[in-house]
Enzyme design. Structure first.
Site, short mmCIF file in Angstrom:
data_model
loop_
_atom_site.label_atom_id
_atom_site.label_comp_id
_atom_site.label_asym_id
_atom_site.label_seq_id
_atom_site.Cartn_x
_atom_site.Cartn_y
_atom_site.Cartn_z
N GLY A 105 1.05 -1.39 0.05
CA GLY A 105 0.03 -0.01 0.15
C GLY A 105 0.91 1.15 -0.04
O GLY A 105 0.45 2.19 0.69
N HIS A 106 1.77 1.27 -0.93
CA HIS A 106 2.90 2.35 -1.07
C HIS A 106 3.52 2.26 -2.43
O HIS A 106 3.55 1.35 -2.88
CB HIS A 106 3.79 2.28 0.11
CG HIS A 106 4.57 1.05 0.59
ND1 HIS A 106 5.30 0.76 -0.37
CD2 HIS A 106 4.15 0.23 1.64
CE1 HIS A 106 5.88 -0.39 0.17
NE2 HIS A 106 5.07 -0.70 1.42
N ALA A 107 4.16 3.18 -2.57
CA ALA A 107 5.37 3.19 -3.87
C ALA A 107 6.65 3.34 -3.29
O ALA A 107 6.93 3.96 -2.14
CB ALA A 107 4.81 4.10 -4.92
#
Ligand code: TYD
Length: 136
Positions: A51-53
């Site tokens: 749930g991130h980059a």
């Protein structure tokens, strides 16, 4: 980077009557120098990771045991990769939004990274990610 820049890479599988053996060497099966190795396990049913980059970090993800999904999004397109074999993995270039979910019981995710851990490399908000991506 785009969703289409993700690649499933096959790993060697050396099988004999005693079981199977697979291998990852830097610059051979994967196209980067390994700076970090971590693994995700004991994930409670229904929980989600990621749930991130990452702005700079490229990674290679293998389901060493069990199965899970890796959902890759580039702000426009999305693709879900179901990983369930220990002789293949997903190469995720830097600059992509990624979520891991649908973990099976006792699944074990191995992640090899080309950077050391750096909290500043994370983009934690999807709207921020889209803005960052558009400005590149
Ligand atoms: P995080 O990357 O958010 O996990 P996930 O993407 O699987 O949800 O990391 C969770 C916690 O672990 C966070 O506090 C940072 C820490 N961490 C490290 O200290 N070193 C690492 O290499 C990683 C990947 C995480």
């Amino acid at each position: 980077m785009r969703v289409k820049d993700c690649t499933i890479l096959d790993l060697p599988k050396i099988a004999d009557g005693r079981g199977n053996l697979s291998i990852i060497e830097q610059f051979k099966q994967i196209p980067f120098k390994i700076k970090r190795c971590y693994w995700i396990y004991d994930v409670p049913g229904g929980c989600e990771r990621g749930g991130h980059a990452y702005k700079k970090n490229t990674e290679f993800i293998v389901a060493l045991s069990g199965s899970f999904d890796v959902v890759i999004n580039d702000g426009t397109n999305e693709q879900t990769y179901h990983l369930n074999r220990s002789y293949m993995g997903l190469l995720v270039p830097k600059g992509l939004w990624r979520v891991m979910n649908n973990f099976s019981t006792n699944s074990l995710a191995l992640i090899l990274s080309d950077t050391e851990y750096d909290a500043d490399d994370y983009i934690m908000d999807y709207e921020d990610y889209k803005k960052w991506n558009n400005q590149r």
